[in-house]
Design an enzyme around this catalytic site. Structure first.
Site, PDB file in Angstrom:
ATOM      1  N   ARG A 268       0.791  -1.287   0.176  1.00 56.43           N
ATOM      2  CA  ARG A 268       0.118  -0.173   0.146  1.00 56.43           C
ATOM      3  C   ARG A 268       1.023   1.288   0.069  1.00 56.43           C
ATOM      4  NH1 ARG A 268      -0.371  -3.254   4.411  1.00 56.43           N
ATOM      5  NH2 ARG A 268       0.325  -2.620   6.254  1.00 56.43           N
ATOM      6  N   GLU A 353      -5.666  -1.068   6.000  1.00 57.82           N
ATOM      7  CA  GLU A 353      -4.633  -2.160   6.098  1.00 57.82           C
ATOM      8  C   GLU A 353      -3.772  -2.037   7.018  1.00 57.82           C
ATOM      9  OE1 GLU A 353      -4.388  -4.989   2.548  1.00 57.82           O
ATOM     10  OE2 GLU A 353      -2.708  -3.862   2.424  1.00 57.82           O
TER      11      GLU A 353
HETATM   12  O1  F6P Z   1      -4.188  -9.058   0.264  1.00 57.05           O
HETATM   13  C1  F6P Z   1      -3.542  -7.952   0.547  1.00 57.05           C
HETATM   14  C2  F6P Z   1      -2.215  -7.557  -0.213  1.00 57.05           C
HETATM   15  O2  F6P Z   1      -1.173  -8.208   0.288  1.00 57.05           O
HETATM   16  C3  F6P Z   1      -1.987  -6.220  -0.191  1.00 57.05           C
HETATM   17  O3  F6P Z   1      -1.392  -5.581   0.882  1.00 57.05           O
HETATM   18  C4  F6P Z   1      -1.252  -6.002  -1.498  1.00 57.05           C
HETATM   19  O4  F6P Z   1      -1.303  -4.677  -1.977  1.00 57.05           O
HETATM   20  C5  F6P Z   1      -2.154  -6.884  -2.465  1.00 57.05           C
HETATM   21  O5  F6P Z   1      -2.528  -7.727  -1.572  1.00 57.05           O
HETATM   22  C6  F6P Z   1      -1.676  -7.187  -3.790  1.00 57.05           C
HETATM   23  O6  F6P Z   1      -0.616  -8.058  -3.460  1.00 57.05           O
HETATM   24  P1  F6P Z   1       0.386  -8.001  -4.503  1.00 57.05           P
HETATM   25  O7  F6P Z   1       0.967  -6.758  -5.058  1.00 57.05           O
HETATM   26  O8  F6P Z   1       1.645  -9.090  -3.990  1.00 57.05           O
HETATM   27  O9  F6P Z   1      -0.129  -8.873  -5.859  1.00 57.05           O
END
Ligand code: F6P
Length: 541
Positions: A268, A353
């Site tokens: 995030r 989050e």
């Molecule tokens: O499920 C939460 C999360 O891990 C977030 O913190 C993150 O931004 C999102 O999923 C997407 O994750 P990734 O960039 O690894 O696909």
């Protein structure tokens, strides 16, 4: 020591007893210059916090609380690259992503400035090639559509910012953002696109996220189907943004088309990493640098300004004042800028989050309330939907109003009418309308109570000259540091998100029950079992 046991917390508890019930009408009557005194500026942002239920003494006590919580030391530790994300044993260095210094910050044996600039340089050359038409698709056509596939932090930042900065974007290219594993998202995003001129950017920090990989696989199928099945087409139509080169290669994307980032960038907080690639293609590298400079200016302000003049820290401390002493549970974010329509959604992930936590850094349970529910819609739309509850409901909900003096478009002077609403709503919320004032209008006595506006509903106003890449960067960085300030005061880790994992594991366990042709094991709880049955029946299984 727990923050609730500090003398600074106790002082605020006592102070709340003294002033918690005071009405904003009285506070303004006693201090007529509040509206210009309780203001801080940082870069292009001006925060007017005078319509909050506080006094100068409150701000002094909150600043003392920040010191007691070690906010200064924690801030230095974050900027130095210490592993402040303790549960994942990681540094937290999104601030390094926008640092113009080309080198110098060495963390875990690597110069993070150099690495960040190297990726930025590659992103800029890729973005220029796509924008200029030099980068062509498999059949030699120039790229006319860019589809970012990602979710959470790999979607919300670029999607929000693309919308916010649309006025600065390359209008000859269509930009779409696909996040949901609901197949309609990808289907609608691609239905009018031509595979020959479409570029997919698959954005995933881990490159393991079910939604993103499933959408990316479907996108590849759509592309190959449209281009006659030649696998070589993938290299010209897919780029990846990730920390995981191995998984990117496994997926079949050429790592020459991969833009990396690092585990010290939380999902995030990744908007200014290579996750911003689609945005960079949209607004161009120069505008993108202005955005990064805006972020950096706010980072520097947060790092150096005393708490009482520190815009992000004040936002965070004022929210602690409401959450922990008034017992508020939600925070409204009300941008008077249609371009910022996705800003509340972006902030939901950033705030909820990060600070939706109930254990402290040492694993012990918190004994104070933590993260608030963040929500909102652009004004004036929200006025005709939910403001009634803000004005006359029983819930105390602090609100942040955001506006820009200059419009990006001003059709027939509409912007002044728009801004008059931005002025009116916080004023009505703060000062309301008394029974005497209502009765003086000739309102029937039995209707008077219904028209009374109690007021004393707090809000802050953030104003900038114009919505630009730089002011957007300043705004987002201000909220990032607001979240950090809250987290430090509460003694929690704002940089992990273990709470979202269990649902992902369960979804993977439940998927085969929906997919299987034969009857599945109904071995979940009775509610889930019944829902599985209903959904299977609904699909004729
Ligand atoms: O499920 C939460 C999360 O891990 C977030 O913190 C993150 O931004 C999102 O999923 C997407 O994750 P990734 O960039 O690894 O696909």
């Amino acid at each position: 020591m727990r923050i609730s046991e500090t003398p600074e917390w106790q002082a605020l508890t006592e102070h709340h007893r003294e002033i918690g019930d005071r009405h904003l009408r009285d506070l303004f009557a006693e201090e007529p210059e509040r509206g210009t005194d309780l203001v801080v500026t940082a870069g292009d942002l001006r925060l007017d916090y005078s319509k909050n239920r506080l006094t100068r003494e409150t701000v002094r006590l909150l600043a003392a609380l920040a010191d007691a919580a070690g906010l200064r030391e924690r801030t230095k530790a974050m900027f130095r690259g210490e592993h402040v994300n303790t549960t994942e044993d990681r540094a937290v260095l999104h601030v390094a992503l926008r640092d113009p210094a080309p080198s110098g910050l060495v963390v875990d044996g690597r110069d993070v400035n150099t690495e960040a600039h190297e990726v930025l340089g590659r992103m800029a050359s890729f973005a220029e090639r796509v924008r200029s038409g030099e980068w062509t698709g498999h059949t030699g056509e120039r790229i006319r559509a860019v589809v970012n596939i990602g979710i959470g932090g790999s979607d919300l930042g670029p999607a929000m910012a693309y919308q916010a900065l649309r006025d600065y974007s390359e209008r000859s290219i269509t930009f779409r953002f696909v996040s949901n594993i609901d197949p309609t998202d990808l289907a609608e995003a691609t239905r009018d696109l031509d595979p020959a001129s479409t570029l997919f950017i698959v954005a995933s920090k881990t490159f393991t996220t079910q939604e993103t990989l499933t959408n990316a696989r479907e996108a590849r199928r759509w592309l190959l189907e449209g281009l006659g099945g030649d696998e070589a087409a993938v290299a010209k139509h897919f780029a990846a943004v990730s920390t995981n080169a191995e998984k990117v290669a496994d997926f079949g994307i050429d790592t020459d088309n991969m833009f990396g980032f690092w585990d010290w960038v939380g999902g995030r907080y990744s908007f200014t990493s290579a996750i911003g690639l689609s945005l960079m293609v949209a607004i161009g590298p120069e505008r993108y640098r202005e955005l990064l400079d805006g972020f950096h200016a706010m980072d520097q302000h947060f790092r150096t300004a005393p708490w009482e003049e520190n815009l992000p820290a004040l936002l965070g401390l004022i929210s602690v004042w409401y959450i922990d002493f008034f017992g508020t549970r939600t925070q409204a974010v009300l941008p008077y800028a249609q371009y910022l329509a996705r800003f509340p959604a972006y902030l939901q992930q950033l705030c909820m989050e990060s600070n939706g936590k109930s254990v402290r850094l040492d694993g012990s349970p918190v004994d104070v309330a933590t993260g608030e529910i963040v929500w909102g819609e652009p004004g004036t739309n929200g006025q005709h939907a939910f403001y009634q509850l803000l004005h006359q409901g029983t819930v105390l909900c602090p609100a942040d109003f955001i506006a820009f003096a200059q419009p990006n478009h001003d059709l027939d002077g509409m912007h002044d009418l728009f801004l008059s609403n931005f002025l009116a709503q916080p004023r009505a919320l703060a000062f309301g309308r008394t029974a005497e004032e209502v009765a003086a209008d000739g309102t029937a006595p039995d209707v008077v109570p219904h028209k009374v506006m109690p007021g004393n509903h707090p809000s802050s106003a953030i104003v900038a000259p114009k919505l630009t890449p730089s002011t957007l960067g300043q705004l987002v960085a201000a909220y990032e540091h607001r979240v950090f300030t809250q987290g430090v005061v509460w003694g929690i880790n704002s940089f992990d998100q273990w709470g979202v994992e269990l649902g992902k594991v369960m979804a993977n366990e439940l998927a085969p029950k929906l997919q299987s042709e034969g009857p599945p094991d109904y071995d979940s709880d009775s509610s889930t079992n019944a829902l599985v049955r209903v959904l299977r029946e609904g699909r004729g299984r």
